[in-house]
Write a protein that holds these residues in place. Structure first.
Motif, mmCIF file in Angstrom:
data_model
loop_
_atom_site.group_PDB
_atom_site.id
_atom_site.type_symbol
_atom_site.label_atom_id
_atom_site.label_comp_id
_atom_site.label_asym_id
_atom_site.label_seq_id
_atom_site.Cartn_x
_atom_site.Cartn_y
_atom_site.Cartn_z
ATOM 1 N N ALA A 19 0.848 -1.198 0.000
ATOM 2 C CA ALA A 19 0.000 0.000 0.000
ATOM 3 C C ALA A 19 0.880 1.242 0.000
ATOM 4 C CB ALA A 19 -0.922 0.013 1.212
ATOM 5 N N ILE A 20 0.403 2.259 -0.693
ATOM 6 C CA ILE A 20 1.043 3.575 -0.717
ATOM 7 C C ILE A 20 -0.065 4.582 -0.469
ATOM 8 C CG2 ILE A 20 2.334 5.264 -2.072
ATOM 9 C CD1 ILE A 20 3.226 2.939 -3.877
ATOM 10 N N GLU A 21 0.052 5.331 0.627
ATOM 11 C CA GLU A 21 -0.972 6.320 0.941
ATOM 12 C C GLU A 21 -0.307 7.644 1.279
ATOM 13 O OE1 GLU A 21 -3.891 5.072 3.720
ATOM 14 O OE2 GLU A 21 -4.088 3.098 2.821
ATOM 15 N N PRO A 22 -0.939 8.746 0.906
ATOM 16 C CA PRO A 22 -0.387 10.046 1.302
ATOM 17 C C PRO A 22 -0.420 10.181 2.818
ATOM 18 C CG PRO A 22 -2.251 10.310 -0.206
ATOM 19 C CD PRO A 22 -2.163 8.863 0.135
ATOM 20 N N ALA A 23 0.593 10.831 3.361
ATOM 21 C CA ALA A 23 0.637 11.156 4.784
ATOM 22 C C ALA A 23 0.817 12.666 4.841
ATOM 23 C CB ALA A 23 1.778 10.427 5.473
ATOM 24 N N GLY A 24 -0.288 13.364 4.815
ATOM 25 C CA GLY A 24 -0.224 14.815 4.705
ATOM 26 C C GLY A 24 0.186 15.201 3.299
ATOM 27 N N ALA A 25 0.720 16.401 3.160
ATOM 28 C CA ALA A 25 1.102 16.899 1.844
ATOM 29 C C ALA A 25 2.555 16.616 1.497
ATOM 30 C CB ALA A 25 0.862 18.410 1.781
ATOM 31 N N ASN A 26 3.341 16.133 2.478
ATOM 32 C CA ASN A 26 4.774 16.029 2.255
ATOM 33 C C ASN A 26 5.380 14.661 2.532
ATOM 34 O OD1 ASN A 26 5.162 18.816 1.554
ATOM 35 N ND2 ASN A 26 4.725 19.279 3.695
ATOM 36 N N ALA A 27 4.556 13.618 2.559
ATOM 37 C CA ALA A 27 5.098 12.302 2.880
ATOM 38 C C ALA A 27 4.188 11.200 2.349
ATOM 39 C CB ALA A 27 5.261 12.161 4.393
ATOM 40 N N LEU A 28 4.722 9.992 2.359
ATOM 41 C CA LEU A 28 3.970 8.800 1.988
ATOM 42 C C LEU A 28 4.035 7.805 3.135
ATOM 43 C CD1 LEU A 28 5.410 8.218 -1.601
ATOM 44 C CD2 LEU A 28 3.185 9.219 -1.016
ATOM 45 N N ASN A 29 2.933 7.118 3.381
ATOM 46 C CA ASN A 29 2.917 6.008 4.320
ATOM 47 C C ASN A 29 3.014 4.751 3.470
ATOM 48 O OD1 ASN A 29 2.564 4.149 6.316
ATOM 49 N ND2 ASN A 29 0.551 4.861 6.946
ATOM 50 N N LEU A 30 4.099 4.015 3.648
ATOM 51 C CA LEU A 30 4.321 2.821 2.843
ATOM 52 C C LEU A 30 4.102 1.582 3.698
ATOM 53 C CD1 LEU A 30 7.593 3.843 0.942
ATOM 54 C CD2 LEU A 30 5.197 4.212 0.277
ATOM 55 N N ALA A 31 3.342 0.639 3.173
ATOM 56 C CA ALA A 31 3.123 -0.653 3.821
ATOM 57 C C ALA A 31 3.755 -1.720 2.935
ATOM 58 C CB ALA A 31 1.634 -0.919 3.992
ATOM 59 N N PHE A 32 4.324 -2.741 3.569
ATOM 60 C CA PHE A 32 5.077 -3.758 2.839
ATOM 61 C C PHE A 32 4.470 -5.144 3.023
ATOM 62 C CE2 PHE A 32 7.881 -0.222 3.578
ATOM 63 C CZ PHE A 32 8.557 -0.097 2.369
ATOM 64 N N SER A 33 4.795 -6.015 2.091
ATOM 65 C CA SER A 33 4.252 -7.377 2.098
ATOM 66 C C SER A 33 4.720 -8.196 3.295
ATOM 67 C CB SER A 33 4.632 -8.091 0.797
ATOM 68 O OG SER A 33 6.045 -8.141 0.638
ATOM 69 N N ASP A 34 5.759 -7.752 4.009
ATOM 70 C CA ASP A 34 6.208 -8.471 5.203
ATOM 71 C C ASP A 34 5.415 -8.060 6.444
ATOM 72 O OD1 ASP A 34 7.229 -5.947 5.766
ATOM 73 O OD2 ASP A 34 9.318 -6.607 5.951
ATOM 74 N N GLY A 35 4.386 -7.228 6.254
ATOM 75 C CA GLY A 35 3.524 -6.811 7.349
ATOM 76 C C GLY A 35 3.930 -5.497 7.993
ATOM 77 N N HIS A 36 5.075 -4.971 7.626
ATOM 78 C CA HIS A 36 5.548 -3.712 8.211
ATOM 79 C C HIS A 36 4.808 -2.557 7.535
ATOM 80 C CE1 HIS A 36 8.492 -1.675 10.714
ATOM 81 N NE2 HIS A 36 8.593 -0.766 9.774
ATOM 82 N N ALA A 37 4.123 -1.733 8.341
ATOM 83 C CA ALA A 37 3.294 -0.670 7.759
ATOM 84 C C ALA A 37 3.345 0.615 8.567
ATOM 85 C CB ALA A 37 1.850 -1.155 7.638
ATOM 86 N N ARG A 38 4.437 0.842 9.293
ATOM 87 C CA ARG A 38 4.482 2.015 10.156
ATOM 88 C C ARG A 38 5.408 3.110 9.658
ATOM 89 N NH1 ARG A 38 5.600 -1.059 15.574
ATOM 90 N NH2 ARG A 38 7.015 -1.985 14.120
ATOM 91 N N GLY A 39 5.979 2.957 8.490
ATOM 92 C CA GLY A 39 6.949 3.937 8.011
ATOM 93 C C GLY A 39 6.310 5.100 7.278
ATOM 94 N N ILE A 40 6.519 6.293 7.798
ATOM 95 C CA ILE A 40 6.110 7.512 7.106
ATOM 96 C C ILE A 40 7.373 8.045 6.434
ATOM 97 C CG2 ILE A 40 5.177 9.847 7.334
ATOM 98 C CD1 ILE A 40 3.118 7.750 8.080
ATOM 99 N N TYR A 41 7.362 8.105 5.131
ATOM 100 C CA TYR A 41 8.525 8.509 4.343
ATOM 101 C C TYR A 41 8.323 9.929 3.830
ATOM 102 C CZ TYR A 41 9.921 3.587 4.238
ATOM 103 O OH TYR A 41 10.306 2.320 4.585
ATOM 104 N N PRO A 42 8.894 10.928 4.520
ATOM 105 C CA PRO A 42 8.803 12.295 4.009
ATOM 106 C C PRO A 42 9.519 12.377 2.655
ATOM 107 C CG PRO A 42 9.574 12.280 6.282
ATOM 108 C CD PRO A 42 9.599 10.853 5.790
#
Length: 100
Positions: free
Chosen positions: A59-82
């Motif tokens: 999954a790739i979702e916007p996190a505000g206007a300046n970042a992406l929230n990326l979820a991975f197939s290994d179950g890790h989904a907490r990374g906000i990537y500015p």
């Protein structure tokens, strides 16, 4: 610095920046560079956040206007990537940890 367009396919996330440049990140590279508190703690303790070569973005979702929230197939989904972090990763192509 916001990307104009983000696309994900074939295990690569492509970012098309406003200045017209393009960047490509493997899903494993992004997983290994996860900026969440758990992964940062591992790095601060001298560890390496590894990612299997076959990990994929689920999954790739916007996190505000300046970042992406990326979820991975290994179950890790907490990374906000500015977007600033993604721009920094472009300058550090060796940031990916070795695959497990």
């Amino acid at each position: 610095m916001n990307p104009v367009h983000v696309e994900s396919g074939s295990g690569v996330l492509a970012v098309h920046w406003e200045d017209g440049s393009d960047s490509a990140f493997t899903h494993a590279q992004l997983r290994a560079a996860c900026p969440c508190s758990e992964c940062r703690a591992i790095r601060r303790a001298g560890g390496i956040v590894s990612a299997a070569a076959g990990v994929r973005l689920s999954a790739i979702e916007p996190a505000g206007a300046n970042a992406l929230n990326l979820a991975f197939s290994d179950g890790h989904a907490r990374g906000i990537y500015p977007f600033a972090l993604l721009a920094e990763l472009v300058r550090q192509p060796a940031c990916a940890a070795p695959a497990r």
